[in-house]
Design a protein around this motif. Sequence first.
Motif, PDB file in Angstrom:
ATOM      1  N   ALA A  42       0.833  -1.210   0.000  1.00  0.00           N
ATOM      2  CA  ALA A  42       0.000   0.000   0.000  1.00  0.00           C
ATOM      3  C   ALA A  42       0.866   1.258   0.000  1.00  0.00           C
ATOM      4  CB  ALA A  42      -0.929  -0.008   1.210  1.00  0.00           C
ATOM      5  N   LEU A  43       1.916   1.262   0.789  1.00  0.00           N
ATOM      6  CA  LEU A  43       2.843   2.391   0.794  1.00  0.00           C
ATOM      7  C   LEU A  43       3.521   2.527  -0.568  1.00  0.00           C
ATOM      8  CD1 LEU A  43       4.247   4.666   2.362  1.00  0.00           C
ATOM      9  CD2 LEU A  43       5.949   2.969   3.079  1.00  0.00           C
ATOM     10  N   GLY A  44       3.829   1.392  -1.183  1.00  0.00           N
ATOM     11  CA  GLY A  44       4.449   1.394  -2.502  1.00  0.00           C
ATOM     12  C   GLY A  44       3.579   2.048  -3.554  1.00  0.00           C
ATOM     13  N   VAL A  45       2.272   1.862  -3.452  1.00  0.00           N
ATOM     14  CA  VAL A  45       1.361   2.525  -4.388  1.00  0.00           C
ATOM     15  C   VAL A  45       1.485   4.044  -4.237  1.00  0.00           C
ATOM     16  CG1 VAL A  45      -1.062   2.886  -5.012  1.00  0.00           C
ATOM     17  CG2 VAL A  45      -0.240   0.574  -4.528  1.00  0.00           C
ATOM     18  N   LEU A  46       1.566   4.522  -3.012  1.00  0.00           N
ATOM     19  CA  LEU A  46       1.725   5.963  -2.789  1.00  0.00           C
ATOM     20  C   LEU A  46       3.060   6.470  -3.329  1.00  0.00           C
ATOM     21  CD1 LEU A  46       0.313   6.234   0.852  1.00  0.00           C
ATOM     22  CD2 LEU A  46      -0.812   6.927  -1.276  1.00  0.00           C
ATOM     23  N   VAL A  47       4.123   5.745  -3.040  1.00  0.00           N
ATOM     24  CA  VAL A  47       5.449   6.129  -3.548  1.00  0.00           C
ATOM     25  C   VAL A  47       5.462   6.056  -5.075  1.00  0.00           C
ATOM     26  CG1 VAL A  47       7.891   5.461  -3.619  1.00  0.00           C
ATOM     27  CG2 VAL A  47       6.653   5.440  -1.444  1.00  0.00           C
ATOM     28  N   GLY A  48       4.890   4.991  -5.622  1.00  0.00           N
ATOM     29  CA  GLY A  48       4.833   4.837  -7.074  1.00  0.00           C
ATOM     30  C   GLY A  48       4.012   5.927  -7.738  1.00  0.00           C
ATOM     31  N   GLY A  49       2.952   6.362  -7.086  1.00  0.00           N
ATOM     32  CA  GLY A  49       2.153   7.466  -7.612  1.00  0.00           C
ATOM     33  C   GLY A  49       2.941   8.756  -7.627  1.00  0.00           C
ATOM     34  N   TRP A  50       3.690   8.997  -6.560  1.00  0.00           N
ATOM     35  CA  TRP A  50       4.538  10.186  -6.502  1.00  0.00           C
ATOM     36  C   TRP A  50       5.574  10.132  -7.623  1.00  0.00           C
ATOM     37  CZ3 TRP A  50       9.794  10.733  -5.558  1.00  0.00           C
ATOM     38  CH2 TRP A  50      10.234  12.045  -5.329  1.00  0.00           C
ATOM     39  N   MET A  51       6.202   8.960  -7.802  1.00  0.00           N
ATOM     40  CA  MET A  51       7.220   8.810  -8.851  1.00  0.00           C
ATOM     41  C   MET A  51       6.603   8.952 -10.242  1.00  0.00           C
ATOM     42  SD  MET A  51       9.441   5.652  -7.293  1.00  0.00           S
ATOM     43  CE  MET A  51      10.394   5.431  -8.779  1.00  0.00           C
ATOM     44  N   ALA A  52       5.458   8.326 -10.447  1.00  0.00           N
ATOM     45  CA  ALA A  52       4.818   8.345 -11.766  1.00  0.00           C
ATOM     46  C   ALA A  52       4.426   9.764 -12.170  1.00  0.00           C
ATOM     47  CB  ALA A  52       3.591   7.435 -11.773  1.00  0.00           C
ATOM     48  N   GLY A  53       4.145  10.606 -11.183  1.00  0.00           N
ATOM     49  CA  GLY A  53       3.802  11.984 -11.478  1.00  0.00           C
ATOM     50  C   GLY A  53       5.004  12.853 -11.822  1.00  0.00           C
ATOM     51  N   ARG A  54       6.194  12.338 -11.605  1.00  0.00           N
ATOM     52  CA  ARG A  54       7.405  13.122 -11.816  1.00  0.00           C
ATOM     53  C   ARG A  54       8.296  12.617 -12.937  1.00  0.00           C
ATOM     54  NH1 ARG A  54       5.298  14.190  -7.403  1.00  0.00           N
ATOM     55  NH2 ARG A  54       5.735  15.931  -6.044  1.00  0.00           N
ATOM     56  N   VAL A  55       8.009  11.440 -13.456  1.00  0.00           N
ATOM     57  CA  VAL A  55       8.834  10.882 -14.541  1.00  0.00           C
ATOM     58  C   VAL A  55       7.940  10.461 -15.695  1.00  0.00           C
ATOM     59  CG1 VAL A  55      10.619  10.060 -12.947  1.00  0.00           C
ATOM     60  CG2 VAL A  55       8.798   8.531 -13.636  1.00  0.00           C
ATOM     61  N   THR A  56       8.564  10.238 -16.822  1.00  0.00           N
ATOM     62  CA  THR A  56       7.797   9.783 -17.993  1.00  0.00           C
ATOM     63  C   THR A  56       8.161   8.362 -18.395  1.00  0.00           C
ATOM     64  OG1 THR A  56       9.458  10.736 -19.470  1.00  0.00           O
ATOM     65  CG2 THR A  56       7.552  12.121 -18.901  1.00  0.00           C
TER      66      THR A  56
END
Length: 175
Positions: A42-56
């Motif tokens: 669940a924490l990984g989804v949050l971290v992954g969302g943060w990352m996905a919003g900053r990279v392409t």
Amino acid sequence: FLIYAFASTGLQNFSVVALDQLYGTSPVTANTALSAYLLLSALGVLVGGWMAGRVTHHRFIAALGLGATAVAALLIGSFDLGALLLVLVMALAGLCGGMVMPSRDLIVREVTPPGSFGKVFAFVTTGYHIAGIVAPLVFGALLDHGEPRAIFMAVTVFTLLAICAVASVPRRRAA
């Protein structure tokens, strides 16, 4: 991602029993490791969302997360890690597996033709349900045949296959 859903079903639903059969891991330790996996997922989804919003490079993030999950499953199936290391490796697998999900959604959105978003996500969701039906039959059969190590090896193989699938997704061409 049907392939990855297959792998994650195996890890989530069969690791506790497989760890007991393979190494004699206590139910308390195995369930603690599974809880760490689920919590960090669940924490990984949050971290992954943060990352996905900053990279392409969503395919790279997905491949990296899947690769780390595969390595974790391989370690768990190959070595008796002991309680603390088992919990940490399962937590890492959960974190990395969770990080894949936002990138997965963006990859799906990227390849979806205009006006087909609902149909494509229905297809993806159906894949998860199919994995949820078939995976327990496969992993249960492995346990029934006395192959608990095969649970983790199958998770590793299916996760690596998911990397191949992510890498082969064609990019949608601009109209």
